[in-house]
Every structure is written in structure tokens, then in C-alpha cells.
Design a protein around this motif. Structure first.
Motif, PDB file in Angstrom:
ATOM      1  N   LYS A  71      64.034 -63.335 -68.973  1.00  0.00           N
ATOM      2  CA  LYS A  71      65.169 -63.496 -69.884  1.00  0.00           C
ATOM      3  C   LYS A  71      65.511 -64.986 -70.039  1.00  0.00           C
ATOM      4  O   LYS A  71      65.730 -65.463 -71.159  1.00  0.00           O
ATOM      5  CB  LYS A  71      66.377 -62.727 -69.351  1.00  0.00           C
ATOM      6  N   GLU A  72      65.528 -65.732 -68.935  1.00  0.00           N
ATOM      7  CA  GLU A  72      65.794 -67.181 -68.980  1.00  0.00           C
ATOM      8  C   GLU A  72      64.685 -67.922 -69.717  1.00  0.00           C
ATOM      9  O   GLU A  72      64.938 -68.858 -70.478  1.00  0.00           O
ATOM     10  CB  GLU A  72      65.954 -67.727 -67.558  1.00  0.00           C
ATOM     11  N   GLN A  73      63.441 -67.477 -69.501  1.00  0.00           N
ATOM     12  CA  GLN A  73      62.309 -68.091 -70.195  1.00  0.00           C
ATOM     13  C   GLN A  73      62.445 -67.910 -71.706  1.00  0.00           C
ATOM     14  O   GLN A  73      62.163 -68.839 -72.478  1.00  0.00           O
ATOM     15  CB  GLN A  73      60.984 -67.476 -69.713  1.00  0.00           C
ATOM     16  N   GLN A  74      62.876 -66.716 -72.126  1.00  0.00           N
ATOM     17  CA  GLN A  74      63.035 -66.449 -73.557  1.00  0.00           C
ATOM     18  C   GLN A  74      64.107 -67.342 -74.159  1.00  0.00           C
ATOM     19  O   GLN A  74      63.952 -67.861 -75.267  1.00  0.00           O
ATOM     20  CB  GLN A  74      63.378 -64.965 -73.795  1.00  0.00           C
ATOM     21  N   ILE A  75      65.209 -67.567 -73.416  1.00  0.00           N
ATOM     22  CA  ILE A  75      66.286 -68.452 -73.887  1.00  0.00           C
ATOM     23  C   ILE A  75      65.751 -69.867 -74.073  1.00  0.00           C
ATOM     24  O   ILE A  75      66.000 -70.513 -75.089  1.00  0.00           O
ATOM     25  CB  ILE A  75      67.482 -68.420 -72.915  1.00  0.00           C
ATOM     26  N   VAL A  76      64.975 -70.352 -73.095  1.00  0.00           N
ATOM     27  CA  VAL A  76      64.400 -71.705 -73.188  1.00  0.00           C
ATOM     28  C   VAL A  76      63.419 -71.775 -74.353  1.00  0.00           C
ATOM     29  O   VAL A  76      63.425 -72.732 -75.133  1.00  0.00           O
ATOM     30  CB  VAL A  76      63.721 -72.109 -71.856  1.00  0.00           C
ATOM     31  N   TRP A  77      62.570 -70.758 -74.493  1.00  0.00           N
ATOM     32  CA  TRP A  77      61.585 -70.728 -75.579  1.00  0.00           C
ATOM     33  C   TRP A  77      62.283 -70.795 -76.943  1.00  0.00           C
ATOM     34  O   TRP A  77      61.910 -71.563 -77.811  1.00  0.00           O
ATOM     35  CB  TRP A  77      60.750 -69.447 -75.481  1.00  0.00           C
ATOM     36  N   ASP A  78      63.361 -69.993 -77.106  1.00  0.00           N
ATOM     37  CA  ASP A  78      64.085 -69.947 -78.374  1.00  0.00           C
ATOM     38  C   ASP A  78      64.845 -71.248 -78.656  1.00  0.00           C
ATOM     39  O   ASP A  78      65.071 -71.588 -79.820  1.00  0.00           O
ATOM     40  CB  ASP A  78      65.067 -68.773 -78.389  1.00  0.00           C
ATOM     41  N   ALA A  79      65.233 -71.955 -77.617  1.00  0.00           N
ATOM     42  CA  ALA A  79      65.988 -73.209 -77.786  1.00  0.00           C
ATOM     43  C   ALA A  79      65.079 -74.419 -77.936  1.00  0.00           C
ATOM     44  O   ALA A  79      65.558 -75.520 -78.189  1.00  0.00           O
ATOM     45  CB  ALA A  79      66.927 -73.413 -76.605  1.00  0.00           C
ATOM     46  N   THR A  80      63.767 -74.219 -77.799  1.00  0.00           N
ATOM     47  CA  THR A  80      62.814 -75.331 -77.901  1.00  0.00           C
ATOM     48  C   THR A  80      62.375 -75.494 -79.343  1.00  0.00           C
ATOM     49  O   THR A  80      62.017 -74.520 -80.012  1.00  0.00           O
ATOM     50  CB  THR A  80      61.595 -75.076 -76.989  1.00  0.00           C
ATOM     51  N   ARG A  81      62.406 -76.736 -79.807  1.00  0.00           N
ATOM     52  CA  ARG A  81      62.085 -77.033 -81.199  1.00  0.00           C
ATOM     53  C   ARG A  81      60.628 -76.733 -81.527  1.00  0.00           C
ATOM     54  O   ARG A  81      60.321 -76.109 -82.543  1.00  0.00           O
ATOM     55  CB  ARG A  81      62.401 -78.506 -81.471  1.00  0.00           C
ATOM     56  N   THR A  82      59.713 -77.180 -80.688  1.00  0.00           N
ATOM     57  CA  THR A  82      58.283 -76.951 -80.896  1.00  0.00           C
ATOM     58  C   THR A  82      57.693 -76.405 -79.599  1.00  0.00           C
ATOM     59  O   THR A  82      57.040 -77.132 -78.841  1.00  0.00           O
ATOM     60  CB  THR A  82      57.564 -78.251 -81.303  1.00  0.00           C
ATOM     61  N   PRO A  83      57.898 -75.114 -79.325  1.00  0.00           N
ATOM     62  CA  PRO A  83      57.446 -74.566 -78.045  1.00  0.00           C
ATOM     63  C   PRO A  83      55.930 -74.628 -77.850  1.00  0.00           C
ATOM     64  O   PRO A  83      55.458 -74.696 -76.721  1.00  0.00           O
ATOM     65  CB  PRO A  83      57.944 -73.110 -78.075  1.00  0.00           C
ATOM     66  N   TYR A  84      55.167 -74.628 -78.927  1.00  0.00           N
ATOM     67  CA  TYR A  84      53.707 -74.687 -78.809  1.00  0.00           C
ATOM     68  C   TYR A  84      53.222 -76.051 -78.314  1.00  0.00           C
ATOM     69  O   TYR A  84      52.089 -76.182 -77.886  1.00  0.00           O
ATOM     70  CB  TYR A  84      53.051 -74.327 -80.147  1.00  0.00           C
ATOM     71  N   LYS A  85      54.077 -77.069 -78.343  1.00  0.00           N
ATOM     72  CA  LYS A  85      53.695 -78.396 -77.847  1.00  0.00           C
ATOM     73  C   LYS A  85      54.044 -78.609 -76.374  1.00  0.00           C
ATOM     74  O   LYS A  85      53.664 -79.598 -75.791  1.00  0.00           O
ATOM     75  CB  LYS A  85      54.380 -79.489 -78.674  1.00  0.00           C
ATOM     76  N   VAL A  86      54.789 -77.678 -75.792  1.00  0.00           N
ATOM     77  CA  VAL A  86      55.204 -77.808 -74.387  1.00  0.00           C
ATOM     78  C   VAL A  86      54.053 -77.405 -73.475  1.00  0.00           C
ATOM     79  O   VAL A  86      53.376 -76.405 -73.718  1.00  0.00           O
ATOM     80  CB  VAL A  86      56.443 -76.925 -74.107  1.00  0.00           C
ATOM     81  N   ARG A  87      53.850 -78.177 -72.415  1.00  0.00           N
ATOM     82  CA  ARG A  87      52.885 -77.804 -71.370  1.00  0.00           C
ATOM     83  C   ARG A  87      53.649 -76.926 -70.372  1.00  0.00           C
ATOM     84  O   ARG A  87      54.278 -77.427 -69.450  1.00  0.00           O
ATOM     85  CB  ARG A  87      52.302 -79.046 -70.695  1.00  0.00           C
ATOM     86  N   TRP A  88      53.568 -75.608 -70.600  1.00  0.00           N
ATOM     87  CA  TRP A  88      54.313 -74.655 -69.780  1.00  0.00           C
ATOM     88  C   TRP A  88      53.669 -74.544 -68.408  1.00  0.00           C
ATOM     89  O   TRP A  88      52.456 -74.657 -68.279  1.00  0.00           O
ATOM     90  CB  TRP A  88      54.354 -73.286 -70.456  1.00  0.00           C
ATOM     91  N   PRO A  89      54.470 -74.300 -67.372  1.00  0.00           N
ATOM     92  CA  PRO A  89      53.894 -74.127 -66.030  1.00  0.00           C
ATOM     93  C   PRO A  89      53.026 -72.865 -65.955  1.00  0.00           C
ATOM     94  O   PRO A  89      53.117 -71.976 -66.804  1.00  0.00           O
ATOM     95  CB  PRO A  89      55.123 -74.015 -65.118  1.00  0.00           C
ATOM     96  N   ASP A  90      52.206 -72.760 -64.918  1.00  0.00           N
ATOM     97  CA  ASP A  90      51.302 -71.612 -64.776  1.00  0.00           C
ATOM     98  C   ASP A  90      52.041 -70.283 -64.674  1.00  0.00           C
ATOM     99  O   ASP A  90      51.532 -69.243 -65.127  1.00  0.00           O
ATOM    100  CB  ASP A  90      50.414 -71.793 -63.522  1.00  0.00           C
ATOM    101  N   TRP A  91      53.220 -70.267 -64.083  1.00  0.00           N
ATOM    102  CA  TRP A  91      53.959 -69.027 -63.880  1.00  0.00           C
ATOM    103  C   TRP A  91      54.701 -68.555 -65.141  1.00  0.00           C
ATOM    104  O   TRP A  91      55.240 -67.469 -65.184  1.00  0.00           O
ATOM    105  CB  TRP A  91      54.974 -69.169 -62.736  1.00  0.00           C
ATOM    106  N   TRP A  92      54.706 -69.351 -66.205  1.00  0.00           N
ATOM    107  CA  TRP A  92      55.432 -69.029 -67.429  1.00  0.00           C
ATOM    108  C   TRP A  92      54.755 -67.870 -68.140  1.00  0.00           C
ATOM    109  O   TRP A  92      53.555 -67.872 -68.373  1.00  0.00           O
ATOM    110  CB  TRP A  92      55.446 -70.259 -68.346  1.00  0.00           C
ATOM    111  N   VAL A  93      55.529 -66.818 -68.532  1.00  0.00           N
ATOM    112  CA  VAL A  93      54.940 -65.639 -69.177  1.00  0.00           C
ATOM    113  C   VAL A  93      55.329 -65.504 -70.637  1.00  0.00           C
ATOM    114  O   VAL A  93      54.573 -64.907 -71.416  1.00  0.00           O
ATOM    115  CB  VAL A  93      55.298 -64.339 -68.405  1.00  0.00           C
ATOM    116  N   VAL A  94      56.488 -65.984 -71.047  1.00  0.00           N
ATOM    117  CA  VAL A  94      56.966 -65.829 -72.435  1.00  0.00           C
ATOM    118  C   VAL A  94      56.192 -66.789 -73.340  1.00  0.00           C
ATOM    119  O   VAL A  94      56.124 -67.979 -73.085  1.00  0.00           O
ATOM    120  CB  VAL A  94      58.474 -66.087 -72.523  1.00  0.00           C
ATOM    121  N   ARG A  95      55.606 -66.248 -74.394  1.00  0.00           N
ATOM    122  CA  ARG A  95      54.828 -67.082 -75.333  1.00  0.00           C
ATOM    123  C   ARG A  95      55.239 -66.873 -76.784  1.00  0.00           C
ATOM    124  O   ARG A  95      54.588 -67.375 -77.681  1.00  0.00           O
ATOM    125  CB  ARG A  95      53.329 -66.784 -75.203  1.00  0.00           C
ATOM    126  N   ALA A  96      56.291 -66.123 -77.050  1.00  0.00           N
ATOM    127  CA  ALA A  96      56.739 -65.936 -78.422  1.00  0.00           C
ATOM    128  C   ALA A  96      58.147 -65.403 -78.461  1.00  0.00           C
ATOM    129  O   ALA A  96      58.668 -64.903 -77.524  1.00  0.00           O
ATOM    130  CB  ALA A  96      55.820 -65.002 -79.174  1.00  0.00           C
TER     131      ALA A  96
END
Length: 183
Positions: free
Chosen positions: A158-183
């Protein structure tokens, strides 16, 4: 010639003359008689301010309070407190309408988070003209920096989704290995 005949312009009678060593103005000039600040004139005059591109006429006191509010929100509480005391002292005095300034242009500055987020490139304001849709979107570099500060701590989905939605260009972020939300 008698003494009375000599009395006239430049020759006052002896009884009306000052005694030797006596001042003609025994109390002297009042101290600080012209040092009072003209609060009435300054704070009562109408000025034009520019707020978010729109001009409007307000009293100088109101413009001053608007600026103090901005400074207070930006963290300058000591200056705001002192200035508010000055306004309270001047409150209730009569305004002199004869001494007015025609126009003062005052441009409001952004304060608080709005003043620094865009300037430092931390976030970009999306839809600034639409009050229903306006929001800040974080830039990729600040998201990466914040995630690196977590250390071993992980965010919930749920927190990951909030961060993903608040990120301007999420596809440019180098997400950590444990990150599961991708859209």
C-alpha cells in the motif's frame, strides 16, 4: 527725553525684558516632538498588491499582515511577532487621509514547501490552475534518495503504491530489489 518715549519697536519696556541669565523659553524645545512614527499615514493608505497574477487594492496594514503571514509560514517568527506588536500599538488611531501614496506594487512570494520544492527540483506541481486536480509529483532522484535512507526497512504494498502514484516519472526510478509495485 523721557524713558517712555524711547519705548517702541526694538526697545521694549524694562519690565518686559528678560533678566540677565534668564532664558526666553524656560521649558525649551520639547524633546522628540517630531520622532513619532506616522502609523496612521503608513498603515491606513491604500496600496495595490499583486497576488497570483491578480491586482487588488488593500490597506497597507493588510498588505503588511499578508507579508508577515508568509514570513511566519517560512519560519521567521521573531520578525513576525515584533511587527504584529507594532501594528497592535498603532491600531485604533485615526487615519490621515491627506497623506496617501498613489500606488505600491507588492508581489507576493511563495512560502513554505511551495517555495522550495520546485526551486530545488524535488517535485513539480501538476495542474496548478485546477484546484481540484492540483498536486505535487516527486522527481525520480528524490524518491531514490529517500528509499536509500530506509536501510533494511521495507514499505508495504500500500505504501509502495502511494510512492509510485506520487512519483512524476516512476519508470526512471531505480527501485530496490524488494519493490513489487510496478504500475
Amino acid at each position: 527725553m523721557s524713558k517712555d518715549a524711547d519705548i517702541g519697536y526694538g526697545n521694549p519696556p524694562e519690565a518686559g525684558q528678560f533678566k540677565k541669565g534668564q532664558s526666553g523659553n524656560p521649558k525649551g524645545r520639547p524633546r522628540n516632538r517630531h520622532r513619532e512614527i506616522p502609523y496612521d499615514v503608513v498603515l491606513g493608505q491604500k496600496v495595490t498588491i499583486l497576488e497570483d497574477g491578480a491586482k487588488r487594492r488593500v490597506t497597507a496594514a493588510e498588505a503588511f499582515l499578508l507579508q508577515l503571514t508568509q514570513r511566519g509560514l517560512a519560519g521567521d517568527s521573531a520578525a513576525s511577532h515584533a511587527a504584529l506588536e507594532t501594528i497592535e500599538e498603532a491600531r485604533g488611531k485615526h487615519v490621515d487621509a491627506s497623506a496617501r501614496v498613489d500606488e505600491i506594487i507588492w508581489v507576493s512570494i511563495r512560502s513554505g514547501a511551495d517555495a522550495i520544492l520546485d526551486k530545488l527540483g524535488i517535485a513539480i506541481k501538476k495542474y496548478p490552475a485546477d484546484p481540484k486536480r492540483v498536486r505535487w509529483e516527486l522527481n525520480a532522484w528524490i524518491v531514490e534518495a529517500a528509499l536509500s535512507r530506509l536501510g533494511d526497512e521495507k514499505l508495504s504494498e500500500k505504501e509502495q503504491q502511494i510512492v509510485w502514484d506520487a512519483t512524476r516519472t516512476p519508470y526512471k526510478v531505480r527501485w530496490p530489489d524488494w519493490w513489487v509495485v510496478r504500475a
